[in-house]
Design an enzyme around this catalytic site. Sequence first.
Site, PDB file in Angstrom:
ATOM      1  N   CYS A   8       0.849  -1.193   0.000  1.00 17.61           N
ATOM      2  CA  CYS A   8       0.000   0.000   0.000  1.00 17.61           C
ATOM      3  C   CYS A   8       0.883   1.241   0.000  1.00 17.61           C
ATOM      4  O   CYS A   8       2.110   1.152   0.096  1.00 17.61           O
ATOM      5  CB  CYS A   8      -0.956   0.018   1.196  1.00 17.61           C
ATOM      6  SG  CYS A   8      -0.114   0.186   2.787  1.00 17.61           S
ATOM      7  N   CYS A  11       3.506   1.783   2.746  1.00 17.12           N
ATOM      8  CA  CYS A  11       4.802   1.103   2.590  1.00 17.12           C
ATOM      9  C   CYS A  11       5.772   2.006   1.831  1.00 17.12           C
ATOM     10  O   CYS A  11       6.934   2.159   2.221  1.00 17.12           O
ATOM     11  CB  CYS A  11       4.623  -0.212   1.825  1.00 17.12           C
ATOM     12  SG  CYS A  11       3.566  -1.427   2.634  1.00 17.12           S
ATOM     13  N   ASP A 402       6.578  29.264 -31.374  1.00 18.58           N
ATOM     14  CA  ASP A 402       7.653  29.659 -32.276  1.00 18.58           C
ATOM     15  C   ASP A 402       7.188  29.407 -33.719  1.00 18.58           C
ATOM     16  O   ASP A 402       6.314  28.572 -33.951  1.00 18.58           O
ATOM     17  CB  ASP A 402       8.906  28.830 -31.957  1.00 18.58           C
ATOM     18  CG  ASP A 402      10.058  29.159 -32.879  1.00 18.58           C
ATOM     19  OD1 ASP A 402      10.334  30.353 -33.062  1.00 18.58           O
ATOM     20  OD2 ASP A 402      10.676  28.225 -33.414  1.00 18.58           O
TER      21      ASP A 402
END
Length: 706
Positions: A8, A11, A402
Amino acid sequence: MHIDGMTCAACASRIQHRLDEMDAVAAAQVNFATGRATIAHDGSLDESYLAAEIAALGYSVIAGGDGDAAEQRRQTDLLTRLAIGAVLTVPAVLISMIPALQFDGWEWLAAVLATVVIVGSGWPFHRAAAVNLRHGATTMDTLVSMGSLSALGWSLAVSAAGIGDGHVYFETGAVIVTLILLGKWLELRAKRRSGDAIRSLADLGVRTAQLADGREIAIADLAVGMRFVVRPGERIATDGMIVDGRSAVDASMVTGEPVPIEVGPGDEVIGATINANGALVVEATKVGADTALAQIIRLVNEAQGSRAEVQRLADRVSSVFVPIAIATGIVTLTAWLLLGNEASAAFSAAVAVLIIACPCALGLATPLGIMVGTGRGAQLGVIIKGGEVLEDTRAVDVVLVDKTGTLTEGAMTLAGVHPVQLSAAERDEVQRLAASAEALSSHPIAQAIAGSVDVLVDVDEFETMPGSGVTALIGGVEVRVGRRSLFDAVPGPVEAAAASAEAAGATAVLAGRNGTAEMVLVVADRIKSTSREAVAALRDQGLGVTLLTGDNERTAHTVAAKVGIESVISEVYPADKAAEVERLQAAGMRVAMVGDGINDAPALAQADLGIAVGTGTDVAIEASDLTVVSGDLRAVADAIALSRRTLSTIKGNLFWAFAYNAAAIPLAALGILNPMIAAGAMGVSSLFVVTNSLRLRRFTGSRQTV
């Protein structure tokens, strides 16, 4: 480093906290969804030391980094445990719930079946809970272990000592473990699907290459400069340049562009793309980790390991959620008993609280969204560099674009020469001098002019004037080629010819001797056929679009009008592009910058969201937050749309995860949800988050993408 044993988000948080505590570690990120830890340190640590630190917390580092194989093993193990649990849980439930099937001592048969399921099939939960307890930590496994073992322990005490009202919960404990195993197996199976995009890209790589001399070698032995043959229907072995042959190349799996690209000698090709119809001889220019495909996979892996700001909130909640859930379970048990309820009812409510509170969905909400979104982006030729980028797209107000190589093809050609008042001989002489001077410049416009004459002359002295042009000394004559500002004198007829060319959307380059402009060289760059559609797609997303270019005002406005851009910032020197971005930011705007050249890199870095067109330079790509692999500006609109969709999905996941826990815990505490329903609901919650994230795999965008 690939880490095994995380169950999970708590951890992942524990491991990251331990790594962050180490003085030699500059930064660490541990991602539960991908099972990876990314650690930046000062060089004094080796992998074995880091692996030992992680192992001390109860987790293991996968040797060789083969996380995919470890995931497959874990999925197989989960399926085996689930099968055993299901086979034994069904009879335990039947004899516990159906009076007609009960016999003297049926409780002990249920106890045996439940013990095998709870202790045997559920062993990974108990082992992880014990390891965490030794380190003074709690995770989701703590809740599952406490809930199932409490059900088993209470029931054994009732059966052996006759305490309480005689009600046993053997089947409840077994069902809890089986349902959670089912949820974890479905979750892991779905998580593996979320990584399919990157696995499919990695699988595109070619294993062998046939050299031009007929030898076949392993791709690992292919070196830069080697020439190899690509037959029709084969994948191109590595990035290279075509030296012989013509064909159409299908690059859709890398760029997201559905239409094959016509290529011939001098054209660059990307490794792993498919040669459609003609035989090609290609010279390798990049191999191994330097190839476009390898860099895409690396960038996406890094992005999937990153953390968005919303993830930090989820991490903080997860770190305190389990202790709060345990405390809530104890309070629930105590309150029910103090209010005079039966011990079995109080126990049932407390176990339901422990099970329903597992924050699995909360831990998966953000990383899975990032994982699927960035993976789908890679398939579409859009590289999103991290979770932070997803959030930056949300507040963008204006997109600066650009011109050369972004709105236009970037392949400049000399469309005309206006010598004005020069004779034919003088015209040829000035053009030859201008071409010889420009031949020493790498600018696309300079190369177009340099290629306009067959014979060049030697240049004695040469100087580049950034943003203005070049000056050279050739045979004692000073030659200037560039903007008006470069010249001491620009005669009226020359100015008129330049203005006429610019009004038509071309670039007018002046050339002359000894400080006087004598000739106008008209350089044209074709507008990409998709640019107008791309600008419309950006505006449909509520974004302002501005053309930012170093070209002159007339040409810039003509090009802008053709693609549907109303705002133009022209005649901006390369060094000033970043300043223009900063000026807009100072005015309160959130700015995205789209560019492809080295001169765009400072502006890309300064912008709130830097978007590099991947056909451009590596410098621009490294400076950007988003990269579109193809030169199609529509991919920029797709990139922003995908980022926003991903962030929206993550927010939906988090809302569901928070709402689920907020609503379900009180229901469990009040006894409305029994433990078995709570276990099922927890699995459904995680599955919803996973499947909601997987919907991103269907994103297509404004192009007819793959």
